[in-house]
Write a protein that holds these residues in place. Structure first.
Motif, short mmCIF file in Angstrom:
data_model
loop_
_atom_site.label_atom_id
_atom_site.label_comp_id
_atom_site.label_asym_id
_atom_site.label_seq_id
_atom_site.Cartn_x
_atom_site.Cartn_y
_atom_site.Cartn_z
N LYS A 77 0.73 13.90 11.19
CA LYS A 77 1.52 13.14 10.22
C LYS A 77 2.88 12.77 10.82
O LYS A 77 3.41 11.69 10.60
N ASP A 116 -6.64 9.49 4.44
CA ASP A 116 -5.26 9.41 3.93
C ASP A 116 -4.25 9.75 5.04
O ASP A 116 -3.15 9.23 5.06
N GLN A 148 6.54 6.94 6.78
CA GLN A 148 5.60 5.82 6.86
C GLN A 148 6.32 4.49 7.07
O GLN A 148 5.86 3.62 7.79
N ARG A 186 -5.61 0.98 13.01
CA ARG A 186 -6.06 2.25 12.43
C ARG A 186 -7.58 2.20 12.28
O ARG A 186 -8.10 1.25 11.70
N ALA A 235 -6.22 11.42 -6.72
CA ALA A 235 -6.59 11.24 -8.13
C ALA A 235 -7.25 9.88 -8.36
O ALA A 235 -8.28 9.77 -9.03
N LYS A 236 -6.66 8.86 -7.75
CA LYS A 236 -7.18 7.51 -7.91
C LYS A 236 -8.57 7.39 -7.27
O LYS A 236 -9.49 6.79 -7.85
N THR A 253 -4.53 7.44 -3.86
CA THR A 253 -4.22 8.87 -3.94
C THR A 253 -5.52 9.60 -4.25
O THR A 253 -6.52 8.99 -4.64
N ASP A 284 1.07 10.88 -10.54
CA ASP A 284 0.16 12.04 -10.65
C ASP A 284 0.93 13.28 -11.05
O ASP A 284 0.49 14.07 -11.89
N HIS A 329 -4.40 6.45 7.37
CA HIS A 329 -3.74 5.28 6.78
C HIS A 329 -3.33 5.65 5.35
O HIS A 329 -4.06 5.38 4.41
N PRO A 330 -2.15 6.28 5.22
CA PRO A 330 -1.75 6.77 3.89
C PRO A 330 -1.83 5.68 2.83
O PRO A 330 -1.28 4.58 3.03
N GLY A 331 -2.52 5.99 1.76
CA GLY A 331 -2.57 5.06 0.63
C GLY A 331 -3.69 4.07 0.69
O GLY A 331 -4.01 3.43 -0.31
N PHE A 332 -4.32 3.90 1.85
CA PHE A 332 -5.35 2.86 1.96
C PHE A 332 -6.52 3.11 1.01
O PHE A 332 -7.07 2.18 0.43
N ILE A 369 0.85 -1.21 0.00
CA ILE A 369 0.00 0.00 0.00
C ILE A 369 0.88 1.24 0.00
O ILE A 369 0.67 2.18 -0.78
N ASN A 387 1.19 3.70 -3.12
CA ASN A 387 0.73 5.06 -2.90
C ASN A 387 1.79 6.07 -3.35
O ASN A 387 1.49 7.05 -4.04
N LEU A 407 1.52 8.71 -6.39
CA LEU A 407 1.70 10.16 -6.19
C LEU A 407 2.72 10.71 -7.20
O LEU A 407 2.54 11.77 -7.78
#
Lengths: 333, 610
Positions: free
Chosen positions: B189, B216, A284, B75, B227-228, B225, A221, B219-222, A210, A214, A218
């Motif tokens: 963060k 985000d 992270q 989380r 855009a996604k 992004t 993008d 849980h970053p990315g879960f 993940i 991610n 990014l």
């Protein structure tokens, strides 16, 4: 839940807190002191450990999950204790060894000899924590370690021990025992550790994926935005070449110039953003490392234990030690 | 195979080198207790018996706590609809993790006004004592800490907070973290945390991108992004329409819990509002008008102060730059004076409508701040007049009202201690059994007051300052003897009785005098925003939507004095925005209710039969 354990705890608690009580037909009538009166909002407590009696006679139940019991247990779970104990030999111990010989797994017909020994063992209560990416589990493990043996010591709390006033403990011996115990733990928790490892690697990988995905997205993008602008510049250039008049050509050239300027600014901005993504990815990763598979251990209680052992030597040369305090055999190492 | 390592060798060493050895009984109790602390821990809440008698728990709360502990223990976003007891759920999870000894170092980040409330809830309901991080050394000195997020982000605190590895981080009002450019966002963060739970009742305040931002951060990315996420789930550029609803709900269910009121099966009590518009006697009205006229004169003077050079709030920076050092100092003093004077006038206006006794005491205090002899004489004349008033129409009406409630328990709210004391005396003379509750009482006195009210006293006379965080849902009649100007204060009063667990409809009596400021507020503001019929907790959302970020009281006072009603329009707009976003919220989170599910099942069965 072992009712005997609850009874032992409850009665020991009443004894330690010096609370007077009577027990009749399995119902306790307890005269409370001021501190307990405040806690339970009554001067006298009538309760039972038996769930059936509690239901039939509508009497407060003392048991796992009741406020009465849990409020007694909770303070002790915060303590780390050390003591020195002595377990006296009982007349029945020798008889016990003979009755339980089958527990060694040796054929009944095999010859053996029994010898009574004095032992200075160590009792250790470990708290082992297995941490995986998705969970953390705690295990409380009592171990008795003797000079040539060790054994998981469940039930030791039921033994009839008393305070050993003779000063015979040495810190270095205890430290040594703690280290030995820690080496033994993985074999005791083998099944749990294997399961945890399997679970962990799967989920840890997923979490890593993940994060990586991610960060990649990014980056993409940012790249996409730059590409979009590049395409627009190409388009403007193409249109300026194909223009039918000078004024239209100039308009497209101006547009291309503006877009180029924007692109330069965007690239600069994105450069900073890329740096930020990299930094956050690093953060992270560090945070995920906290959830790496880890086995940790703490010593919650320790005691030196002076007691009698029975060494059983079988005809095939195997030697076992019978530990009367927990009614089990430990094999000689 | 991985090896065990000793977590705290120094503690083990200290254990062994202890001079005092435990007696065998104590040792036995400890080793049994430790062994009991892990039994049956996975499918039950181990700590439940320790608090279940103190809190009225609801099935959805226990379910949520267990679900979080068993399914997403690292989380989670707890996003129950307002009034469903998120703080309790969070408290249960914290208590459980502490009892299971899975966490030790816990940090709760809250908005500043909530930190003491959290501390009190954790203490009184869960018997857990948390330290408030007023100084940076607290973070290292204690294990269980509550910090205001605005304090924690300051340069004095942030480096220390960020340097610790927290076993558990809990963030209240997480919707405020939607902007990644803010220091609050950056702080969260940067904090190293093993477990992190975020709480919000309003995961969507303006659009779905806000929800994405919070998730985000959690849980970053879960959820991918932005855009996604947009590509997969958002159907318009404003983030107010969604697509692939089922997949979105499925994805969200893996990281957040949102219990909706209708899913809990709890019957929420209604609010029945009875507004009593009373008339002053002639002498009371004359007195009131004289005081108000005096206040108006004072306020006009303050307003004139603004016109003086150097006290123009709209003056731009360039103009201010031309002022001398001396002029700037004078300006600062005047700003302060202006603020204090306005505050004093607001208080005076409120006190005068609360009760005559409070009003007179306030006028006397105000007199001491005056230097102008003429004004002092005017004020003395007004006070003299007030002291000779024989009637008290509001209090008389209250007594009649209470007689009608018969023996039912009632809570009378007033903002002022003087009014509280006057009411106590009057009610006692009239034969009512009363008990007082206010912010000057210590915790033991407060407990005792609540106990008395619960057991044998009929009426609790309560001030706003004393009532915060107290649950009084065993009563259902509430009388606002005077009205706070800030609607949040009204909401907090009602919240004492109109909360989850209230079995009867809540009756709210508002007492106001015709042609006074209170009547104006009641008619122009509260009724416009349906204040008294909002559901539990919705006022908070309305206030967060206000454009005016300053003091609501000052804005209302200005509206009353100048007849410019910007604040009223602001409230109306905010209420409208909240309604709109509620509908969008329902679209995303609403699942068919059990009844609807059963109905659709029956319908499909019917089709099959056909």
């Amino acid at each position: 839940m072992d009712p005997e354990l609850i009874t032992i705890f409850f009665e020991t608690y009443l004894k330690e807190k010096k609370l007077e009580y009577t027990l009749k037909n399995r119902i306790y009538t307890i005269k409370l002191d001021k501190q307990h009166q405040r806690l339970y909002a009554t001067p006298q407590l009538i309760c039972t450990i038996d769930p059936n009696i509690s239901q039939k006679k509508n009497t407060s139940l003392v048991g796992k999950g009741t406020f009465l019991f849990e409020s007694m247990v909770a303070p002790y779970t915060q303590e780390h204790v050390f003591t020195s104990l002595n377990i006296k030999t009982q007349k029945s111990d020798l008889l016990d060894v003979n009755n339980r010989l089958a527990l060694t797994g040796k054929p009944a017909a095999m010859r053996y000899k029994i010898e009574e020994l004095k032992e200075h063992a160590t009792y250790l209560l470990y708290e082992a924590t297995i941490q995986t990416a998705e969970e953390k589990t705690r295990h409380i493990l009592p171990i008795l370690i003797g000079s040539q043996w060790h054994i998981a010591a469940q039930g030791f709390e039921k033994a009839n021990f008393e305070l050993n006033t003779s000063k015979n403990r040495t810190e270095s011996n205890l430290s040594q025992s703690i280290k030995e115990g820690i080496k033994i733990l993985p074999s005791i928790l083998k099944k749990e550790i294997t399961q945890a490892e399997q679970k962990h690697y799967n989920s840890f990988e997923k979490l890593q994926d993940i994060q990586t995905q991610n960060s990649e997205d990014l980056y993409k993008d940012l790249q996409r935005k730059e590409l979009d602008l590049l395409n627009k510049i190409d388009e403007a250039k193409r249109k300026s070449i194909e223009a039918s008049s000078f004024s239209v050509k100039r308009t497209w050239e101006d547009k291309a110039r503006d877009l180029k300027k924007k692109l330069t600014e965007l690239i600069e901005k994105n450069q900073q953003k890329r740096g930020k993504i990299k930094l956050e990815f690093g953060q992270q990763k560090t945070e995920l490392e906290i959830r790496e598979l880890a086995l940790s251990v703490d010593v919650l209680a320790a005691a030196t234990v002076e007691m009698t052992l029975f060494e059983v030597t079988f005809a095939d040369g195997d030697v076992f030690y019978y530990v009367p305090a927990i009614h089990r055999f430990a094999k000689k190492e | 195979m991985v090896q065990f390592h000793l977590q705290q060798p120094e503690r083990a060493q200290a254990l062994l080198s202890k001079d005092q050895i435990a007696n065998p009984d104590h040792f036995r109790l400890c080793i049994i207790a430790h062994q009991l602390s892990v039994l049956e821990a996975s499918d039950k809440l181990l700590a439940l018996p320790l608090y279940q008698d103190k809190i009225q728990l609801f099935p959805h709360q226990t379910r949520t706590a267990l679900h979080v502990l068993n399914n997403f223990s690292y989380r989670a976003l707890l996003a129950d609809e307002v009034g469903l007891g998120k703080t309790i759920e969070a408290g249960m999870i914290i208590k459980e993790l502490l009892a299971r000894k899975l966490v030790k170092k816990v940090l709760i980040l809250t908005p500043a006004p909530l930190k003491y409330q959290w501390q009190e809830e954790m203490r009184s309901k869960f018997d857990e004592s948390f330290e408030i991080a007023n100084t940076p050394d607290i973070y290292n000195d204690y294990d269980k800490i509550i910090a205001s997020i605005d304090t924690a982000k300051t340069p004095r605190h942030a480096p220390i907070v960020e340097n610790i590895i927290w076993d558990l981080l809990v963030i209240d009002e997480a919707h405020k973290l939607k902007n990644s450019a803010t220091l609050n966002y950056k702080l969260v963060k940067n904090i190293k945390k093993e477990r992190c739970f975020m709480l919000t009742a309003t995961p969507l305040q303006n659009n779905i991108f806000e929800l994405w931002a919070v998730l985000d951060l959690l849980h970053p990315g879960f959820v991918g992004t932005k855009a996604k996420f947009t590509e997969e789930f958002v159907a318009d550029t404003d983030g107010l329409k969604i697509k692939n609803k089922d997949e979105l709900q499925n994805k969200l269910s893996k990281i957040m819990i949102r219990n909706l009121r209708r899913d809990t099966g709890i019957k929420f009590a209604q609010r029945i509002v009875k507004t009593h518009m009373l008339e002053y006697s002639k002498e009371e009205m004359d007195f009131y008008n004289q005081v108000l006229s005096f206040i108006r004169t004072q306020y006009d003077e303050i307003k004139r102060l603004e016109k003086v050079k150097g006290l123009d709030e709209d003056q731009d920076v360039e103009e201010q730059a031309l002022l001398s050092e001396e002029e700037l100092k004078t300006m600062a003093v005047r700003y302060r004076q202006k603020g204090l004077l306005t505050f004093a006038l607001i208080m005076l206006t409120r006190q005068i409508t609360s009760s005559l006794k409070t009003g007179i005491a306030a006028l006397q205090r105000y007199k001491e701040t005056l230097e102008d002899e003429k004004k002092i004489r005017v004020l003395e004349a007004i006070v003299f007049k007030g002291q000779h008033i024989k009637t008290d129409k509001k209090c008389d009406y209250l007594l009649k009202l209470l007689t009608k409630t018969k023996d039912e328990k009632a809570i009378i709210f007033t903002t002022f201690i003087h009014t509280q004391k006057m009411l106590e005396m009057e009610l006692k003379v009239a034969g009512f059994s009363t008990v007082l509750f206010n912010g000057k009482m210590n915790p033991q006195e407060k407990e005792e007051a609540i106990r008395q009210f619960k057991t044998d006293k009929q009426i609790l006379i309560c001030t706003d300052a004393g009532s915060e965080g107290r649950n009084l849902q065993f009563a259902h009649i509430l009388i606002n003897y005077d009205l706070p100007w800030n609607p949040m204060r009204v909401e907090q009063r009602i919240g004492r009785v109109h909360r989850i667990g209230q079995e009867k409809d809540v009756i709210i009596h508002n007492l106001a005098i015709i042609d006074t400021v209170e009547a104006y507020i009641l008619n122009r503001l509260y009724e416009k925003i349906n204040l008294f019929t909002l559901s539990i907790g919705e006022m908070d959302t309305v206030l967060s939507e206000l454009k005016n970020k300053g003091s609501v009281e000052s804005a209302i006072f200005d509206a009353v004095m100048t007849k410019k009603e910007d604040i009223i329009d602001d409230f109306t707009q905010a209420t409208k925005r909240v309604e709109e976003i509620k509908q969008f919220d329902q679209e995303i989170f609403d699942r068919p209710s059990n009844e609807e599910r059963n109905q659709s099942k029956t319908k499909s069965e019917d089709k099959l039969k056909l």
